[in-house]
Design an enzyme around this catalytic site. Structure first.
Site, PDB file in Angstrom:
ATOM      1  N   ASP A 115       0.799  -1.225   0.000  1.00 26.36           N
ATOM      2  CA  ASP A 115       0.000   0.000   0.000  1.00 26.36           C
ATOM      3  C   ASP A 115       0.834   1.279   0.000  1.00 26.36           C
ATOM      4  O   ASP A 115       0.330   2.351   0.333  1.00 26.36           O
ATOM      5  CB  ASP A 115      -0.955   0.005   1.205  1.00 26.36           C
ATOM      6  CG  ASP A 115      -2.093  -0.968   1.011  1.00 26.36           C
ATOM      7  OD1 ASP A 115      -2.601  -1.047  -0.120  1.00 26.36           O
ATOM      8  OD2 ASP A 115      -2.480  -1.647   1.979  1.00 26.36           O
ATOM      9  N   ASP A 176      -6.788  -3.814  -6.160  1.00 28.59           N
ATOM     10  CA  ASP A 176      -6.434  -2.516  -5.563  1.00 28.59           C
ATOM     11  C   ASP A 176      -4.972  -2.133  -5.835  1.00 28.59           C
ATOM     12  O   ASP A 176      -4.605  -0.966  -5.889  1.00 28.59           O
ATOM     13  CB  ASP A 176      -6.629  -2.520  -4.034  1.00 28.59           C
ATOM     14  CG  ASP A 176      -7.794  -3.339  -3.534  1.00 28.59           C
ATOM     15  OD1 ASP A 176      -8.209  -4.276  -4.249  1.00 28.59           O
ATOM     16  OD2 ASP A 176      -8.291  -3.078  -2.434  1.00 28.59           O
TER      17      ASP A 176
HETATM   18  N1  GLY Z   1      -7.509  -1.308  -0.517  1.00 32.31           N
HETATM   19  C1  GLY Z   1      -8.432  -1.660   0.460  1.00 32.31           C
HETATM   20  C2  GLY Z   1      -9.831  -1.280   0.186  1.00 32.31           C
HETATM   21  O1  GLY Z   1     -10.165  -0.786  -0.851  1.00 32.31           O
HETATM   22  O2  GLY Z   1     -10.639  -1.514   1.063  1.00 32.31           O
END
Ligand code: GLY
Length: 396
Positions: A115, A176
């Site tokens: 992330d 994501d």
């Molecule tokens: N990347 C985590 C979410 O979208 O909840």
């Protein structure tokens, strides 16, 4: 051209639709702008706390959820302050944004997460646009990209997303993760070292090959075998069912591939973004106001919760995407964005008596944890502000 001007103007002013009654339009614009500015000020009221980034607010428990910089959402609060500064020019936001941004810096060394892009681009990436000491901000971005690159497996052709559940998964990659590639593209732009760009392209290509379904939607998770380097399983972690279309996942895909097209001009990325955007914005179960249910396959529809965050992520992506498309597509996309932003501005802004550092309500966090279901959440605000800024930029 008239249509385009109407659209752009309207957007920036939020209520547009090019009404003939100008007085009425001015009144409603002013009203929404006032409400928004009052909400922005709630962010200024939140006390500086290097270990307490505001993430969400639970109305049931009447508690603010705070996280440390380690959390994937930590960059969004500073990012919101930067973006409000860019929207309003008010230096109070900028001053505070710089202070909060510094609290995220140590994440550049955190190799335990994919992330990095979410954390560093929302904070340092936004700050780079207006900070005096650009070199310092660039260095953080580049260090973060180096750290993120350590999660790349050349033979799988992907960056590993998660390190938990190691007894069940081998090399999980979530949709994501497309969003984190921007950090790598930026690092190449800053340094001239193409290594980061190449990793991003490989990841985008592998995801393109394995994550998408024939109807245009995306799986949430693809798990790869670390020995054979092939796909083991495809499933969901945050959606309602393995083969469901988790709304935010679809939005990440559209945003991610539109961004990848921006850096590469590879038309297959553009087509991917358009296809998944089409799935989302023309879905039979997308409500008329454009605010998606949190999962397109929740059997509770039409009584399922909405996810404002999914709709603002895709709205922001569409503003960029229609810049790359034909006039006809552009009009189609723009109508959808206008509709959802208008409705968000009408119905989803938090009331003024809620003294919490957020702007919008009704985001849907994480079904797998049964957490933050239908709440103000920091990333909903972030992509809403990003959409407003993108529209403002178009206007200028
Ligand atoms: N990347 C985590 C979410 O979208 O909840």
């Amino acid at each position: 051209m008239i249509k385009i001007n109407c659209f752009i103007l309207g957007f920036t002013l939020i209520f547009l639709s090019c009404k003939s009654n100008n007085d009425k339009k001015d009144e409603s614009e002013l009203y929404v702008n006032n409400i928004l500015h009052q909400r922005y000020e709630k962010l200024l009221d939140y006390p500086l706390d290097s270990l307490g980034f505001p993430r969400s607010f639970s109305r049931n428990k009447n508690t603010l959820k705070k996280v440390t910089s380690k959390d994937w959402t930590s960059g969004f609060f500073p990012g919101n302050l930067w973006q409000i500064y860019h929207l309003t020019g008010n230096k109070k936001y900028r001053k505070l944004a710089e202070k909060w941004t510094a609290f995220v810096e140590k994440e550049k060394f955190n190799g335990g997460t994919h992330d990095m892009g979410f954390k560093l681009l929302s904070s340092y990436g936004n700050g780079l646009k207006s900070v005096k000491n650009k070199k310092k901000y660039q260095d953080v971005i580049v260090k973060g990209a180096q750290t993120l690159s350590t999660r790349f497996d050349e033979n799988i052709g992907s960056i590993r997303s998660w390190d938990f559940n190691i007894d069940i998964w081998q090399f999980p990659v979530i949709i994501d993760n497309m969003m984190n590639l921007e950090l790598l593209f930026e690092a190449t732009k800053i340094t001239g070292d193409s290594t980061y760009h190449k990793i991003a392209v490989k990841h985008a290509n592998t995801t393109l090959k394995n994550h998408f379904r024939d109807d245009g939607s995306t799986w949430h998770v693809v798990d790869y075998d670390t020995i054979t380097k092939k796909v083991r399983t495809k499933f969901t972690h945050q959606g309602i069912a393995d083969n469901s279309a988790w709304a935010r996942g679809q939005a990440w895909a559209v945003h991610g591939y539109t961004m990848a097209y921006r850096y590469t001009k590879d038309v297959k990325y553009l087509n991917r973004a358009k296809r998944t955007a089409h799935f989302f914005i023309n879905h039979k179960d997308l409500p008329e106001d454009g605010i998606a249910y949190w999962d397109f396959n929740d059997p509770k529809i039409p009584h399922a919760s909405r996810d404002v965050s999914a709709s603002v992520i895709i709205a922001s992506a569409l503003v960029e995407l229609y810049g790359y498309t034909s006039q006809e597509e552009y009009l189609n996309y723009s109508k959808k964005v206008i509709n959802s932003i208008k409705n968000i501005s009408n119905t989803y802004i938090l009331p003024q008596d809620e003294n919490i550092p957020f702007i919008l309500d009704h985001n849907y966090g994480d079904w797998s944890k049964r957490a933050e279901m239908d709440e103000p959440i920091v990333y909903g605000d972030y992509y809403f502000l990003q959409t407003l800024l993108r529209l403002k930029k178009l206007q200028s």
